[in-house]
Design an enzyme around this catalytic site. Structure first.
Site, PDB file in Angstrom:
ATOM      1  N   LYS A  16      35.484  36.735  30.050  1.00 40.70           N
ATOM      2  CA  LYS A  16      36.326  37.454  29.094  1.00 40.70           C
ATOM      3  C   LYS A  16      36.257  36.757  27.732  1.00 40.70           C
ATOM      4  O   LYS A  16      36.215  35.533  27.654  1.00 40.70           O
ATOM      5  CB  LYS A  16      37.788  37.464  29.568  1.00 40.70           C
ATOM      6  CG  LYS A  16      38.058  38.276  30.814  1.00 40.70           C
ATOM      7  CD  LYS A  16      39.530  38.191  31.194  1.00 40.70           C
ATOM      8  CE  LYS A  16      39.822  38.882  32.503  1.00 40.70           C
ATOM      9  NZ  LYS A  16      39.703  40.356  32.416  1.00 40.70           N
TER      10      LYS A  16
ATOM     11  N   GLU B 113      36.542  42.161  39.562  1.00 42.07           N
ATOM     12  CA  GLU B 113      36.674  41.380  40.791  1.00 42.07           C
ATOM     13  C   GLU B 113      37.836  41.812  41.670  1.00 42.07           C
ATOM     14  O   GLU B 113      37.820  41.619  42.884  1.00 42.07           O
ATOM     15  CB  GLU B 113      36.818  39.891  40.444  1.00 42.07           C
ATOM     16  CG  GLU B 113      38.231  39.406  40.089  1.00 42.07           C
ATOM     17  CD  GLU B 113      38.855  40.084  38.888  1.00 42.07           C
ATOM     18  OE1 GLU B 113      40.086  40.249  38.866  1.00 42.07           O
ATOM     19  OE2 GLU B 113      38.100  40.458  37.960  1.00 42.07           O
TER      20      GLU B 113
ATOM     21  N   ASP C  72      47.303  38.080  36.709  1.00 37.63           N
ATOM     22  CA  ASP C  72      46.429  38.970  37.486  1.00 37.63           C
ATOM     23  C   ASP C  72      46.734  38.926  38.989  1.00 37.63           C
ATOM     24  O   ASP C  72      46.031  39.552  39.776  1.00 37.63           O
ATOM     25  CB  ASP C  72      44.967  38.619  37.224  1.00 37.63           C
ATOM     26  CG  ASP C  72      44.066  39.839  37.263  1.00 37.63           C
ATOM     27  OD1 ASP C  72      44.582  40.961  37.135  1.00 37.63           O
ATOM     28  OD2 ASP C  72      42.841  39.675  37.425  1.00 37.63           O
TER      29      ASP C  72
ATOM     30  N   ASP D 188      33.760  40.609  36.283  1.00 37.49           N
ATOM     31  CA  ASP D 188      35.132  40.810  35.816  1.00 37.49           C
ATOM     32  C   ASP D 188      35.768  42.047  36.456  1.00 37.49           C
ATOM     33  O   ASP D 188      36.928  42.346  36.203  1.00 37.49           O
ATOM     34  CB  ASP D 188      35.165  40.927  34.292  1.00 37.49           C
ATOM     35  CG  ASP D 188      36.556  40.742  33.721  1.00 37.49           C
ATOM     36  OD1 ASP D 188      37.398  40.118  34.407  1.00 37.49           O
ATOM     37  OD2 ASP D 188      36.814  41.211  32.599  1.00 37.49           O
TER      38      ASP D 188
ATOM     39  N   LYS E   9      46.652  42.650  45.024  1.00 38.72           N
ATOM     40  CA  LYS E   9      45.623  41.850  44.354  1.00 38.72           C
ATOM     41  C   LYS E   9      46.253  40.561  43.854  1.00 38.72           C
ATOM     42  O   LYS E   9      47.247  40.581  43.139  1.00 38.72           O
ATOM     43  CB  LYS E   9      45.036  42.631  43.176  1.00 38.72           C
ATOM     44  CG  LYS E   9      44.101  41.818  42.284  1.00 38.72           C
ATOM     45  CD  LYS E   9      43.709  42.600  41.024  1.00 38.72           C
ATOM     46  CE  LYS E   9      42.949  41.733  40.040  1.00 38.72           C
ATOM     47  NZ  LYS E   9      42.644  42.457  38.773  1.00 38.72           N
TER      48      LYS E   9
ATOM     49  N   ASP F 209      42.175  34.866  36.093  1.00 35.01           N
ATOM     50  CA  ASP F 209      40.956  35.658  35.963  1.00 35.01           C
ATOM     51  C   ASP F 209      40.267  35.358  34.644  1.00 35.01           C
ATOM     52  O   ASP F 209      40.657  35.862  33.595  1.00 35.01           O
ATOM     53  CB  ASP F 209      41.287  37.158  36.057  1.00 35.01           C
ATOM     54  CG  ASP F 209      40.036  38.015  35.969  1.00 35.01           C
ATOM     55  OD1 ASP F 209      38.929  37.471  36.184  1.00 35.01           O
ATOM     56  OD2 ASP F 209      40.164  39.223  35.683  1.00 35.01           O
TER      57      ASP F 209
ATOM     58  N   ARG G  64      38.849  44.691  42.644  1.00 34.60           N
ATOM     59  CA  ARG G  64      38.485  45.688  43.665  1.00 34.60           C
ATOM     60  C   ARG G  64      37.712  45.060  44.824  1.00 34.60           C
ATOM     61  O   ARG G  64      37.738  45.575  45.943  1.00 34.60           O
ATOM     62  CB  ARG G  64      37.681  46.823  43.008  1.00 34.60           C
ATOM     63  CG  ARG G  64      36.360  46.424  42.410  1.00 34.60           C
ATOM     64  CD  ARG G  64      35.843  47.435  41.393  1.00 34.60           C
ATOM     65  NE  ARG G  64      36.652  47.436  40.178  1.00 34.60           N
ATOM     66  CZ  ARG G  64      36.431  48.234  39.133  1.00 34.60           C
ATOM     67  NH1 ARG G  64      35.422  49.112  39.166  1.00 34.60           N
ATOM     68  NH2 ARG G  64      37.198  48.171  38.064  1.00 34.60           N
TER      69      ARG G  64
END
Length: 506
Positions: free
Chosen positions: A280, A352, A291, A350, A268, A273, A354
């Site tokens: 967030k 995201e 991230d 959020d 990933k 993010d 996956r």
């Protein structure tokens, strides 16, 4: 980066800024560890007593400095704690050596050379000390005025000489070569994780990978927005379309002429993010440059495998995007058609990671590798479950999951096997699409694993490493682990590649 040498010289005659010795925690006070006999003798056998007077206990990571004995060319002795004295006939474990070496190397920032007289009984011990020293000496000060790898105004330790090493022994030389390759790539991953998101976006990340590929003979393919659109990568595009910096899918291919197995690593790579439209709150977005730690780990592991010449084919897939809110961003309630053809209802932008991983996992599955391992800072739920130093391991094969946990323990990374409870799958049922990107709140880390499993090709062994806890250290440094990006999972992936090459995995 800190240089490594093997030395047969006596501690007293070695020109260095410091001599590092080990001290353990005994039942009646500190105990001088093997490797420091010559130093202890120079103190007339009283080194343990001196250290105790100075307050040392031998506890793990404890560092005590004292003037060197008369006649030593090094002016300072650095005693570093190894933890508890081993049971009778046992030796100090590799991880204890790594952590001690790391703590000592960090304490010696600014020194040009240090001689490490830690307990080295074989080449594996030498490799562990070398790894710990190089990882502990790491500093990221590229954006500070002093720059050039300085730490608090001091450059990292310049050279480590391992006393007790055997410079002409093939096993020792191989151990040092391995430690050099793995730590250089792991520290490169740390650099990427620590780089501010205004300087590291999907395009610039891909450029770093391409440059490394040319250097190490790794084939690199980069899919930009146009190629992703043409290929139907709805997950990666859906996450990245809110940002001015377009997404990328990067493939690294290391091949060995002698390989009989093929591993695929999927990372990933959300270079920042914000949470997207599901923004967030303050207090949760300041470190979100990290991230992309999973992609950094995959990148580092593939390059390390190539540098080590492992007899296994390793493919790395980096799903890179920046998750930002804007007029073009994916909204909660939107439905994305993924690369696999499945549709996903986005209930939370959020969640995201996956989505980008799903496209990369399906693409990796097309090549029918023997196993796929994805690595991601995926869920806060995993941090709540396991804390900040342990990553969770899920898999569609219990034996494979156990092998990964064992490999992680072998290289000193803390992990824990986690289940994939089937009853949690129903929570992702969607009235609109094939699946939703959210399910039950409780067990959220397991729900994310179940989502990813939907995008693994049939019959392919797969595991998911959720490194959300250990990927970024917001507390103080410890052992060989710095504050900031840690390079979590790199050593585990490299070890899995080694085991596969040797025919000992799968």
């Amino acid at each position: 980066m800190t240089a490594l040498t093997l030395s047969t010289a006596a501690a007293s005659g070695l020109r260095a800024d410091a001599i590092v010795v080990g001290v353990a925690k005994g039942p009646k006070g500190p105990v001088v560890a093997p490797g420091a006999e010559a130093v202890d003798k120079a103190y007339d056998g009283g080194l343990a007593g001196i250290l105790e007077t100075l307050g040392a206990t031998g506890g793990e990571g404890e560092v005590t400095k004292l003037p060197a004995p008369s006649g030593f060319k090094a002016p300072v002795v650095v005693a570093v704690g190894l933890g508890a004295v081993p049971e009778k006939d046992d030796t100090y474990g590799a991880e204890a050596l790594r952590r001690a070496a790391g703590a000592a190397a960090r304490a010696l920032a600014g020194a040009k050379k240090a001689a490490f007289a830690l307990p080295i009984s074989d080449s594996a011990d030498a490799g562990a000390v070398a790894e710990g020293a190089r990882l502990g000496a790491y500093a990221f000060d590229a954006y500070k005025e002093n720059g050039n790898g300085a730490k608090n105004g001091k450059a990292p330790l310049g050279e480590v000489a391992l006393i007790g090493g055997k410079p002409r022994d093939a096993a020792y030389k191989a151990a040092i070569a391995r430690a050099t390759a793995v730590t250089e790539e792991l520290n490169r991953a740390r650099d990427l994780i620590n780089t501010p998101p205004n300087d590291l976006n999907p395009e610039s990340f891909a450029a770093v990978v391409s440059a490394a590929g040319k250097e190490h003979g790794i084939k690199v393919q980069v899919l930009d927005e146009r190629a992703l659109e043409k290929g139907g990568y709805g997950g990666i595009l859906g996450v990245g379309k809110g940002s001015a910096a377009g997404p990328r899918l990067v493939k690294l291919s290391y091949t060995s002429a002698k390989a009989t197995k093929h591993l695929a690593f999927v990372g990933k790579g959300i270079t920042y993010d914000s949470g997207g439209i599901s923004l967030k709150p303050a207090g949760h977005n300041e470190t979100m440059k990290c991230d992309m730690s999973g992609a950094a780990a995959v990148f580092a592991a593939v390059v390390a495998a190539a540098r080590l010449g492992l007899e296994v084919n390793v493919t790395g897939w980096l799903a890179l995007a920046e998750n930002m809110p804007s007029g073009s961003a994916t909204r909660p309630g939107d439905v994305l058609r993924m690369y696999s053809g499945k549709t996903v209802e986005v209930l939370n932008t959020d969640a995201e990671g996956r989505l980008v991983l799903a496209d990369a996992l399906w693409k990796a599955s097309e090549e029918k590798p023997d196993a796929i391992i994805d690595v991601a800072t995926l869920t806060g739920a995993m941090v709540l479950a396991l804390g900040n130093r342990t990553f969770g391991v899920m898999a569609n094969d219990d034996a494979f999951r156990a092998s990964i946990v064992e490999a992680a323990e072998e290289v000193g990374e803390e992990s824990w096997p986690m289940p994939l409870p089937e009853h949690l799958r129903k929570g992702m049922d969607s009235p609109t699409a094939d699946i939703a990107n959210m399910g039950e709140r409780m067990g959220g880390g397991l729900v994310a694993g179940l989502f990813l499993r939907e995008f693994v090709g049939e019959g392919i062994t797969w595991a998911h490493l959720d490194i959300a806890g250990p990927a970024f250290n917001e507390a103080g440094p410890f052992g060989y682990t710095p504050k900031g990006g840690t390079g979590s999972a790199v050593r585990t992936l490299v070890r899995l590649a080694e085991l596969t090459a040797a025919g000992d995995l799968g």
